[in-house]
Design a protein around this motif. Structure first.
Motif, mmCIF file in Angstrom:
data_model
loop_
_atom_site.group_PDB
_atom_site.id
_atom_site.type_symbol
_atom_site.label_atom_id
_atom_site.label_comp_id
_atom_site.label_asym_id
_atom_site.label_seq_id
_atom_site.Cartn_x
_atom_site.Cartn_y
_atom_site.Cartn_z
ATOM 1 N N GLY A 79 63.075 37.629 59.383
ATOM 2 C CA GLY A 79 63.998 38.204 58.410
ATOM 3 C C GLY A 79 64.498 39.562 58.836
ATOM 4 O O GLY A 79 65.705 39.861 58.751
ATOM 5 N N LEU A 80 63.589 40.423 59.281
ATOM 6 C CA LEU A 80 63.984 41.754 59.742
ATOM 7 C C LEU A 80 64.861 41.652 60.978
ATOM 8 O O LEU A 80 65.888 42.342 61.094
ATOM 9 C CB LEU A 80 62.742 42.593 60.035
ATOM 10 C CG LEU A 80 62.991 43.987 60.632
ATOM 11 C CD1 LEU A 80 63.874 44.829 59.705
ATOM 12 C CD2 LEU A 80 61.663 44.691 60.917
ATOM 13 N N ARG B 68 66.893 39.330 61.952
ATOM 14 C CA ARG B 68 68.257 38.896 61.644
ATOM 15 C C ARG B 68 69.031 39.960 60.861
ATOM 16 O O ARG B 68 70.256 40.061 60.993
ATOM 17 C CB ARG B 68 68.222 37.584 60.880
ATOM 18 C CG ARG B 68 67.815 36.400 61.754
ATOM 19 C CD ARG B 68 67.791 35.107 60.972
ATOM 20 N NE ARG B 68 67.462 33.946 61.809
ATOM 21 C CZ ARG B 68 68.298 33.305 62.590
ATOM 22 N NH1 ARG B 68 69.573 33.693 62.639
ATOM 23 N NH2 ARG B 68 67.920 32.269 63.313
ATOM 24 N N SER B 69 68.335 40.735 60.044
ATOM 25 C CA SER B 69 69.023 41.800 59.311
ATOM 26 C C SER B 69 69.464 42.921 60.247
ATOM 27 O O SER B 69 70.465 43.596 59.994
ATOM 28 C CB SER B 69 68.125 42.353 58.210
ATOM 29 O OG SER B 69 67.038 43.100 58.745
ATOM 30 N N LEU B 70 68.728 43.105 61.330
ATOM 31 C CA LEU B 70 69.059 44.153 62.297
ATOM 32 C C LEU B 70 70.228 43.769 63.195
ATOM 33 O O LEU B 70 71.011 44.632 63.615
ATOM 34 C CB LEU B 70 67.842 44.472 63.168
ATOM 35 C CG LEU B 70 66.656 45.154 62.484
ATOM 36 C CD1 LEU B 70 65.442 45.175 63.412
ATOM 37 C CD2 LEU B 70 67.018 46.571 62.053
ATOM 38 N N PRO C 51 73.282 41.045 63.226
ATOM 39 C CA PRO C 51 74.113 39.922 62.776
ATOM 40 C C PRO C 51 74.739 39.207 63.966
ATOM 41 O O PRO C 51 74.776 39.736 65.082
ATOM 42 C CB PRO C 51 75.168 40.602 61.895
ATOM 43 C CG PRO C 51 75.217 42.012 62.372
ATOM 44 C CD PRO C 51 73.842 42.353 62.851
ATOM 45 N N SER D 299 63.231 33.039 65.557
ATOM 46 C CA SER D 299 64.533 33.624 65.224
ATOM 47 C C SER D 299 65.231 34.172 66.457
ATOM 48 O O SER D 299 66.451 34.020 66.616
ATOM 49 C CB SER D 299 64.358 34.731 64.184
ATOM 50 O OG SER D 299 63.918 34.194 62.959
ATOM 51 N N CYS E 299 65.636 52.466 62.388
ATOM 52 C CA CYS E 299 65.337 52.347 60.958
ATOM 53 C C CYS E 299 63.867 52.603 60.642
ATOM 54 O O CYS E 299 63.444 52.450 59.493
ATOM 55 C CB CYS E 299 65.768 50.984 60.430
ATOM 56 S SG CYS E 299 64.711 49.609 60.934
#
Length: 336
Positions: free
Chosen positions: A19-20, A22-24, A26, A112, A322
Motif C-alpha cells: 500500500g505504501l 503504490r502511494s509513493l 503512481p 507490488s 516522507c
C-alpha cells in the motif's frame, strides 16, 4: 519460557508494504522509472548474475548492483493457484542496499514492486509503439499482473473498452468488476475466447503461463501492438511464431534475458520465423527515438533486474522524503 523476537525498530531495515509503495509511486512515475531502467541496462550500468531458480522453479532469486553502489536482492515465490486461496500469485521481498553506506535499509513488498514495474514497462512500450488513438485493449490472463497491465495502458492511451480473457469464467468476471471500479468511464467485458478478445483490438497484453499460442497471427489487426510479458521459461508460449514473422518491429527488454527465458520468442527463432539480429532492445530504441514503423509491433519482456532497481530507487527515495525510512535504518546489521 520462550522470549519473543524483538519488534523491528532502530537499526532494522524499514518495511515498505504494498500500500505504501503504490502511494509513493503512481503509475505515470513508474513508467518514467522504467525508462531509466532500460536506459541504464543498455548502458551497462547494472551488474549481477542471472536469476537463480529454486524449489522446482517456484522460487526465483535476483541480485543486482548499480554502478552507483546501490543494490538489491529480490526473492520471490511463484504460486500459480494462489488467488484461489486469497493469496497473491507472486510473493516475496526485495532487500534494498544503500549505495553510500552499504546498509540494508529497506525491505520492499515484492508482489507490488513486481506488478508495478512490469506494468510500467508495458506502459512505456505502449506509449512508444501503439497508435496514439488506440482505444480497445485485450487483456489475456487474469492473474496478479493483469490489473497493472491494464492500468499502465490506460495511463498512456485513450482506452474506452477492455476485453478480458481467462480460462476460468469466474476469474475474468471478477477481474472485470475489479477493474471497472478502478477505471470509471472504461467498459470492461469478459471474453469467452482469446480470439474474441483480440480481434479488432488496438493493444493486446498477455500475462499467462501458457505452453501453446493463445491466438493465431491472423486474429491480430494490421496496426496492433502486443505486450507479451508471460511465457518466461523456454517451454512456455503465448505468441505464435507467425506473429513474430509478420511484425514490423519486435522490441525486447534485454537480449541475453529473452534468449535464455522467452519461450515463444526462442521457438520462433528456432522455427526460422524470426531473426535474432532483428530484435531491438528497449534501451536502444529509447536512445534513437522516432516514429515506429507501420504495422504490427511486439514488445516481449521477461523482466530484468534494472526494472527492480530503478523502481526500488524511486520508492526508497520517496520513502526517505516522507520519513518512512529512518536515518538509522540498517545501522546495526553492518559488519563489525
Amino acid at each position: 519460557m520462550t522470549t519473543p523476537p524483538p519488534s523491528p525498530g532502530a537499526g532494522f531495515p524499514a518495511i515498505i508494504g504494498g500500500g505504501l509503495l503504490r502511494s509513493l509511486v503512481p503509475m505515470p512515475d513508474a513508467i518514467e522509472a522504467s525508462r531509466k531502467a532500460f536506459t541504464a541496462a543498455t548502458a551497462g550500468e547494472l551488474t549481477g548474475p542471472p536469476r537463480s531458480a529454486l524449489s522446482r522453479h517456484r522460487v526465483l532469486v535476483m541480485p543486482a548492483e548499480h554502478s552507483s553502489g546501490s543494490a538489491l536482492i529480490k526473492v520471490i515465490s511463484l504460486q500459480p493457484g494462489g488467488w484461489e486461496q486469497g493469496l497473491p500469485s507472486i510473493g516475496g521481498g526485495v532487500l534494498w542496499v544503500d549505495g553510500a553506506s552499504g546498509r540494508i535499509t529497506a525491505l520492499l513488498d515484492a508482489t507490488s514492486l513486481t506488478a508495478l514495474r512490469t506494468g510500467a514497462a508495458t506502459g512505456l512500450a505502449t506509449s512508444i509503439l501503439a497508435t496514439p488513438a488506440s482505444s480497445v485493449l485485450a487483456m489475456l490472463g487474469a492473474g496478479g499482473q493483469a490489473a497493472d497491465q491494464v492500468g499502465a495502458v490506460c495511463a498512456v492511451r485513450p482506452i474506452r473498452e477492455v476485453r478480458v480473457f481467462s480460462r476460468r469464467a469466474d476469474r475474468r468476471e471478477q477481474l472485470c468488476a475489479q477493474l471497472a471500479a478502478a477505471h470509471p468511464g472504461v467498459s470492461f467485458q469478459p471474453a469467452a475466447s482469446p480470439r474474441e478478445a483480440v480481434r479488432g483490438a488496438d493493444v493486446i497484453c498477455t500475462a499467462t503461463r501458457s505452453q501453446a499460442p493463445l491466438f493465431e497471427a491472423g486474429d491480430l489487426a494490421p496496426q496492433a501492438h502486443v505486450n507479451a510479458i508471460g511465457a518466461y521459461t523456454a517451454d512456455m508460449c503465448e505468441i505464435p511464431a507467425a506473429a513474430f514473422a509478420q511484425a514490423a518491429l519486435v522490441v525486447i527488454d534485454q537480449l541475453a534475458a529473452v534468449m535464455a527465458e522467452a519461450g515463444d520468442l526462442i521457438q520462433a527463432i528456432d522455427a526460422g520465423q524470426l531473426r535474432r539480429e532483428s530484435l531491438v532492445e528497449m534501451g536502444h530504441l529509447l536512445a534513437a527515438p522516432g516514429s515506429p514503423p507501420a504495422g504490427l509491433t511486439i514488445f516481449k519482456s521477461v523482466g530484468i533486474a534494472a526494472q527492480d532497481w530503478a523502481l526500488g530507487e524511486l520508492v526508497v527515495s520517496r520513502a526517505r522524503e516522507c520519513g518512512a525510512i529512518p536515518s538509522d535504518a540498517g545501522a546495526d546489521i553492518l559488519p563489525v
